[in-house]
Design a protein around this motif. Structure first.
Motif, short mmCIF file in Angstrom:
data_model
loop_
_atom_site.label_atom_id
_atom_site.label_comp_id
_atom_site.label_asym_id
_atom_site.label_seq_id
_atom_site.Cartn_x
_atom_site.Cartn_y
_atom_site.Cartn_z
N TYR A 1 12.24 0.60 -10.68
CA TYR A 1 12.17 1.34 -9.42
C TYR A 1 10.76 1.23 -8.86
O TYR A 1 9.78 1.13 -9.59
CB TYR A 1 12.57 2.81 -9.59
CG TYR A 1 11.56 3.66 -10.32
CD1 TYR A 1 10.54 4.31 -9.63
CD2 TYR A 1 11.62 3.82 -11.71
CE1 TYR A 1 9.61 5.09 -10.29
CE2 TYR A 1 10.69 4.60 -12.37
CZ TYR A 1 9.69 5.23 -11.67
OH TYR A 1 8.76 5.99 -12.32
N LEU A 2 10.68 1.21 -7.53
CA LEU A 2 9.42 1.23 -6.80
C LEU A 2 9.47 2.48 -5.92
O LEU A 2 10.26 2.56 -4.98
CB LEU A 2 9.26 -0.02 -5.93
CG LEU A 2 9.47 -1.37 -6.61
CD1 LEU A 2 9.33 -2.50 -5.59
CD2 LEU A 2 8.53 -1.57 -7.76
N LEU A 3 8.64 3.46 -6.25
CA LEU A 3 8.58 4.70 -5.48
C LEU A 3 7.66 4.46 -4.28
O LEU A 3 6.56 3.94 -4.44
CB LEU A 3 8.06 5.83 -6.35
CG LEU A 3 8.11 7.24 -5.76
CD1 LEU A 3 9.56 7.66 -5.52
CD2 LEU A 3 7.43 8.21 -6.71
N LEU A 4 8.12 4.86 -3.11
CA LEU A 4 7.36 4.64 -1.87
C LEU A 4 6.83 5.96 -1.33
O LEU A 4 7.38 7.02 -1.60
CB LEU A 4 8.25 3.97 -0.82
CG LEU A 4 8.97 2.68 -1.24
CD1 LEU A 4 9.85 2.17 -0.11
CD2 LEU A 4 7.97 1.62 -1.67
N SER A 5 5.77 5.87 -0.54
CA SER A 5 5.19 7.08 0.05
C SER A 5 6.03 7.61 1.20
O SER A 5 5.90 8.76 1.60
CB SER A 5 3.75 6.83 0.51
OG SER A 5 3.73 5.79 1.48
N SER A 6 6.93 6.78 1.74
CA SER A 6 7.79 7.25 2.83
C SER A 6 8.84 8.21 2.28
O SER A 6 9.16 8.21 1.10
CB SER A 6 8.47 6.06 3.52
OG SER A 6 9.17 5.27 2.59
N SER B 1 0.82 -1.22 0.00
CA SER B 1 0.00 0.00 0.00
C SER B 1 0.86 1.27 0.00
O SER B 1 0.36 2.34 -0.32
CB SER B 1 -0.94 0.00 1.20
OG SER B 1 -0.20 -0.03 2.41
N THR B 2 2.14 1.15 0.34
CA THR B 2 3.02 2.32 0.35
C THR B 2 3.75 2.50 -0.98
O THR B 2 4.47 3.48 -1.15
CB THR B 2 4.06 2.25 1.48
OG1 THR B 2 4.95 1.15 1.24
CG2 THR B 2 3.38 2.09 2.83
N VAL B 3 3.59 1.56 -1.92
CA VAL B 3 4.20 1.71 -3.25
C VAL B 3 3.28 2.59 -4.07
O VAL B 3 2.12 2.25 -4.32
CB VAL B 3 4.42 0.34 -3.94
CG1 VAL B 3 5.00 0.54 -5.34
CG2 VAL B 3 5.33 -0.55 -3.10
N THR B 4 3.79 3.76 -4.48
CA THR B 4 2.96 4.71 -5.21
C THR B 4 3.19 4.67 -6.71
O THR B 4 2.37 5.17 -7.47
CB THR B 4 3.21 6.15 -4.71
OG1 THR B 4 4.59 6.47 -4.91
CG2 THR B 4 2.85 6.29 -3.24
N GLU B 5 4.31 4.09 -7.12
CA GLU B 5 4.63 4.06 -8.55
C GLU B 5 5.62 2.93 -8.81
O GLU B 5 6.51 2.67 -8.01
CB GLU B 5 5.26 5.40 -8.94
CG GLU B 5 5.54 5.59 -10.40
CD GLU B 5 6.10 6.97 -10.68
OE1 GLU B 5 7.02 7.05 -11.49
OE2 GLU B 5 5.61 7.96 -10.07
#
Length: 196
Positions: free
Chosen positions: A134-139, A107-111
Motif C-alpha cells: 500500500y502507498l498512503l497518500l496525503s490526499s 511528494s504526496t506519498v506519506t507511507e
C-alpha cells in the motif's frame, strides 16, 4: 495467446501470460494487457520521454464488467497510473471500455507498506506466497460519512487516500510477486527524498 481488441469478445481467459520476465514497460504491456496500445498511448502522453524507473501491472476478469487492467509507473518523481475497464452491460455500446489516467507526485506519498506472507516448503525453506503493498497518500479519500453522522458533525471520519496492490502464487506467480516487491522498494527508496 492473441488478445481481442476492446470491443472484442469478453470471453477472455482468467489466466494471462506472465509479464514479470520483461524489464521494459512496452514488452511487458504487450505480453500482458488486452489493450496495450490504448494503455501505452495514454501513458506516453504523460511520460513524454521520462524514464520508467519501475512499474507493476494488473489484469483480471470481473464477472460484471469484463476485463479490468492497470499499469502503475514510477518515473522517479511521480506515479503514473493507467486504468482500463470494460463498461458494464447497459452502460454503453457493446464493447465499450473506459481509459483513465492519474498522476500522483511522489511528494504526496506519506507511507509505503509491504506485507509478505511466507509459507514453508516440505524441506522447511521459507517461500513468499503472497504480497500486499500500500502507498498512503496525503490526499483525503472521498469516503461517505458513516450513517448517522451529519454534515455538521465534527467527528466525521477522514481517511487518507491509498493505492493498494497485491499478488499471489495463484494470481501472478512468484515472478510477479517479486516484481511488485521490487516496485514497492523503489518507491519506498524515493519517498521523502528531494525530487529533481
Amino acid at each position: 495467446m492473441s488478445s481481442p481488441p476492446f470491443g472484442g469478445s469478453n470471453d477472455v481467459p482468467a489466466v494471462f501470460p506472465d509479464w514479470s520476465p520483461y524489464q521494459d514497460l512496452d514488452s511487458a504491456a504487450r505480453a500482458y494487457l488486452r489493450d496495450p496500445e490504448v494503455a501505452l498511448d495514454a501513458l506516453n502522453g504523460v511520460l513524454r520521454g521520462a524514464s520508467v524507473v519501475s512499474f507493476t501491472l494488473e489484469r483480471f476478469v470481473n464477472e460484471v464488467n469484463g476485463v479490468w487492467q492497470e499499469v502503475v509507473i514510477c518515473d522517479g518523481s511521480r506515479l503514473v497510473l493507467w486504468h482500463g475497464e470494460d463498461v458494464a452491460p447497459g452502460d454503453g455500446p457493446v464493447g465499450s471500455m473506459t481509459s483513465s489516467l492519474r498522476v500522483v507526485p511522489l511528494s504526496t506519498v506519506t507511507e509505503v507498506g509491504c506485507r509478505r506472507r511466507l509459507t514453508r516448503t516440505p524441506a522447511g525453506q521459507a517461500r513468499v506466497d503472497s504480497i500486499d503493498v500500500y502507498l498512503l497518500l496525503s490526499s483525503v479519500d472521498d469516503a461517505v460519512p458513516p450513517p448517522g453522522m451529519g454534515d455538521d458533525d465534527s467527528r466525521a471520519t477522514v481517511r487518507h487516500d491509498a493505492l493498494r496492490f497485491g499478488k499471489t502464487l495463484d494470481d501472478g506467480g512468484p515472478g510477479q510477486i517479486a516484481r511488485l516487491e521490487e516496485f514497492s522498494r523503489v518507491v519506498a527508496s524515493l519517498v521523502g527524498r528531494p525530487t529533481l
